[in-house]
Design a protein around this motif. Structure first.
Motif, PDB file in Angstrom:
ATOM      1  N   THR A  65       0.828  -1.204   0.000  1.00 29.41           N
ATOM      2  CA  THR A  65       0.000   0.000   0.000  1.00 29.41           C
ATOM      3  C   THR A  65       0.865   1.258   0.000  1.00 29.41           C
ATOM      4  O   THR A  65       1.760   1.412   0.833  1.00 29.41           O
ATOM      5  CB  THR A  65      -0.914   0.025   1.234  1.00 29.41           C
ATOM      6  N   GLY A  66       0.600   2.141  -0.959  1.00 31.01           N
ATOM      7  CA  GLY A  66       1.318   3.406  -1.041  1.00 31.01           C
ATOM      8  C   GLY A  66       2.728   3.295  -1.592  1.00 31.01           C
ATOM      9  O   GLY A  66       3.431   4.296  -1.691  1.00 31.01           O
ATOM     10  N   LYS A  67       3.161   2.095  -2.002  1.00 32.40           N
ATOM     11  CA  LYS A  67       4.520   1.886  -2.484  1.00 32.40           C
ATOM     12  C   LYS A  67       4.534   1.659  -3.991  1.00 32.40           C
ATOM     13  O   LYS A  67       3.514   1.381  -4.613  1.00 32.40           O
ATOM     14  CB  LYS A  67       5.160   0.682  -1.781  1.00 32.40           C
ATOM     15  N   THR A  68       5.728   1.775  -4.569  1.00 31.66           N
ATOM     16  CA  THR A  68       5.855   1.638  -6.018  1.00 31.66           C
ATOM     17  C   THR A  68       6.741   0.464  -6.434  1.00 31.66           C
ATOM     18  O   THR A  68       6.887   0.207  -7.622  1.00 31.66           O
ATOM     19  CB  THR A  68       6.443   2.935  -6.614  1.00 31.66           C
ATOM     20  N   GLU A  69       7.301  -0.255  -5.464  1.00 32.48           N
ATOM     21  CA  GLU A  69       8.161  -1.376  -5.811  1.00 32.48           C
ATOM     22  C   GLU A  69       7.325  -2.630  -6.048  1.00 32.48           C
ATOM     23  O   GLU A  69       6.473  -2.990  -5.234  1.00 32.48           O
ATOM     24  CB  GLU A  69       9.183  -1.650  -4.691  1.00 32.48           C
ATOM     25  N   LEU A  84       1.710   8.370  -7.799  1.00 32.40           N
ATOM     26  CA  LEU A  84       1.774   6.956  -7.423  1.00 32.40           C
ATOM     27  C   LEU A  84       1.419   6.061  -8.595  1.00 32.40           C
ATOM     28  O   LEU A  84       2.115   5.066  -8.874  1.00 32.40           O
ATOM     29  CB  LEU A  84       0.824   6.693  -6.249  1.00 32.40           C
ATOM     30  N   SER A  85       0.348   6.391  -9.317  1.00 33.62           N
ATOM     31  CA  SER A  85      -0.078   5.559 -10.442  1.00 33.62           C
ATOM     32  C   SER A  85       0.969   5.535 -11.548  1.00 33.62           C
ATOM     33  O   SER A  85       1.225   4.489 -12.155  1.00 33.62           O
ATOM     34  CB  SER A  85      -1.425   6.041 -10.989  1.00 33.62           C
ATOM     35  N   LEU A  86       1.597   6.676 -11.803  1.00 31.91           N
ATOM     36  CA  LEU A  86       2.649   6.731 -12.820  1.00 31.91           C
ATOM     37  C   LEU A  86       3.871   5.945 -12.377  1.00 31.91           C
ATOM     38  O   LEU A  86       4.456   5.182 -13.168  1.00 31.91           O
ATOM     39  CB  LEU A  86       3.030   8.177 -13.114  1.00 31.91           C
ATOM     40  N   GLU A 139       6.124 -11.693  -5.847  1.00 31.43           N
ATOM     41  CA  GLU A 139       5.075 -12.551  -6.385  1.00 31.43           C
ATOM     42  C   GLU A 139       4.486 -12.030  -7.694  1.00 31.43           C
ATOM     43  O   GLU A 139       3.590 -12.665  -8.282  1.00 31.43           O
ATOM     44  CB  GLU A 139       3.964 -12.744  -5.351  1.00 31.43           C
ATOM     45  N   SER A 140       4.986 -10.887  -8.190  1.00 31.40           N
ATOM     46  CA  SER A 140       4.548 -10.351  -9.486  1.00 31.40           C
ATOM     47  C   SER A 140       5.256 -11.034 -10.664  1.00 31.40           C
ATOM     48  O   SER A 140       4.884 -10.808 -11.822  1.00 31.40           O
ATOM     49  CB  SER A 140       4.816  -8.841  -9.553  1.00 31.40           C
ATOM     50  N   LYS A 141       6.247 -11.851 -10.385  1.00 34.71           N
ATOM     51  CA  LYS A 141       7.069 -12.441 -11.453  1.00 34.71           C
ATOM     52  C   LYS A 141       6.257 -13.211 -12.490  1.00 34.71           C
ATOM     53  O   LYS A 141       6.478 -13.036 -13.704  1.00 34.71           O
ATOM     54  CB  LYS A 141       8.149 -13.331 -10.841  1.00 34.71           C
ATOM     55  N   ALA A 168       3.316   2.273 -12.839  1.00 32.01           N
ATOM     56  CA  ALA A 168       3.396   1.908 -14.253  1.00 32.01           C
ATOM     57  C   ALA A 168       4.855   1.911 -14.712  1.00 32.01           C
ATOM     58  O   ALA A 168       5.281   1.033 -15.482  1.00 32.01           O
ATOM     59  CB  ALA A 168       2.569   2.886 -15.081  1.00 32.01           C
ATOM     60  N   GLN A 169       5.628   2.884 -14.255  1.00 32.81           N
ATOM     61  CA  GLN A 169       7.051   2.944 -14.605  1.00 32.81           C
ATOM     62  C   GLN A 169       7.803   1.736 -14.057  1.00 32.81           C
ATOM     63  O   GLN A 169       8.705   1.208 -14.720  1.00 32.81           O
ATOM     64  CB  GLN A 169       7.658   4.239 -14.065  1.00 32.81           C
TER      65      GLN A 169
END
Length: 341
Positions: free
Chosen positions: A240-244, A286-288, A248-250, A291-292
């Protein structure tokens, strides 16, 4: 062997032992509900409502300060994830809000509570900011029943919390590294005419989300793009609130990379979205950034996708797919999409 929760509960029970248990009418706890192991109720109180989410997000105030741009928005929100337990109590008639408050405060302190902040007077702005930002338990529709005034009037439990004689306490309880965040709010029940006191207790326990519940398939991604020109990437995970991106997204990244490899002419936008909690500018950033992070992962080893084929964009809360009035809608709106250019 006694656990920390058992010790804390014993201390809390001892601290409440002197509170009078009498009530003017017999009341029955909500079926299936029970005190949280860490915090017991004020003696004689009625457990009127409870909501337990095995894993969810929660936004709590991090201080009593309000944002300067909006008097009813937290300056320092706490964005938490884990097991979320919300419980509503009605204290016995004749008990003052301050008496109930002091008993909880003393019991928590005896159990090793670490206070982040407290508000004991003029807390109306904090109450309304909390309600606006967090929507405590979706208007507490999980609390069934009503409170009654001495003259027989009734108020639905969904309005049992009020800014009248309200006090709030936020802090942590538990062993270092496994501390639960506790929010305690105490007020008159609905209003002064009831002669009753409400206690709202929210406990967020750190807990890993169960993963592996969603499988990803390059063919399914292609089908989504063909049908609608975009597809939600349900296998991407962020704190939450993070960009990393979380490890488990692999599998989702692998499926995206395979799709792009199999469709050499495909160029896509990687579009981040948020719910409407918090300021728009912060959500846009945060959304950008999310996505980055996805685009960066795809262009780096081992995938090495051409950066020109995956362009990140951030839309904040501009393109919701559900209403933001409840937690389920907000969860659907917090997403990253793959959009065909």
């Amino acid at each position: 062997m006694k656990t920390f929760a058992h010790c804390a509960a014993a201390l809390l029970a001892a601290a409440f032992a002197t509170a009078a248990p009498a009530a003017d009418k017999p009341v029955v706890d909500l079926p299936g509900a029970a005190d949280h192991p860490l915090v017991k109720r004020f003696a004689g109180s009625w457990l009127a409502g409870q909501s337990i989410s095995n894993w969810d997000a929660a936004v709590l105030p991090g201080s009593a300060e309000m944002a300067k741009t909006d008097g009813r928005q937290f300056k320092d929100p706490l964005n938490l994830e884990g097991k979320v337990t919300r419980t509503l109590y009605i204290a016995p008639r004749g008990k003052a809000a301050l008496e109930v408050w002091r008993n909880y405060e003393q019991a928590l302190n005896a159990a090793g509570f670490k206070k982040r902040f407290s508000c004991e007077s003029k807390c109306a702005d904090l109450y309304f900011a909390w309600w606006k930002t967090s929507d405590p338990n979706k208007g507490m529709t999980w609390a069934k029943g009503s409170v009654e005034t001495p003259t027989g009037s009734r108020y639905d439990l969904t309005s049992a919390l009020s800014p009248e004689d309200g006090r709030m306490l936020v802090g942590t309880l538990g062993k270092p590294g496994h501390e639960a965040t506790v929010l305690l709010y105490n007020s008159l029940a609905a209003n002064a005419t009831t002669g009753l006191v409400t206690t709202y207790l929210q406990i967020v326990e750190p807990k890993a989300m169960e993963t592996g519940q969603v499988t990803v398939d390059p063919a399914a991604l292609q089908a989504g793009l063909a049908a609608e020109g975009r597809v939600t990437l349900t296998g991407l995970f962020f704190d939450t609130g993070k960009t990393e991106l979380k490890p488990e997204s692999k599998p989702q990244l692998e499926a995206m990379a395979e799709l792009l490899k199999s469709q050499p002419a495909l160029k896509a936008w990687i579009v981040g979205h948020t719910d409407n909690v918090g300021g728009f500018d912060a959500n846009e950033k945060l959304s950008l950034a999310r996505a980055q992070a996805v685009a960066a992962a795809l262009t780096a080893a081992p995938f090495k996708v051409d950066a020109k084929r995956v362009v990140p964009k951030g839309l904040a809360s501009l393109a919701p797919v559900a209403g933001n009035g409840d937690d389920a809608g907000k969860a659907r709106n917090r997403r990253v999409e793959l959009v065909a250019q």
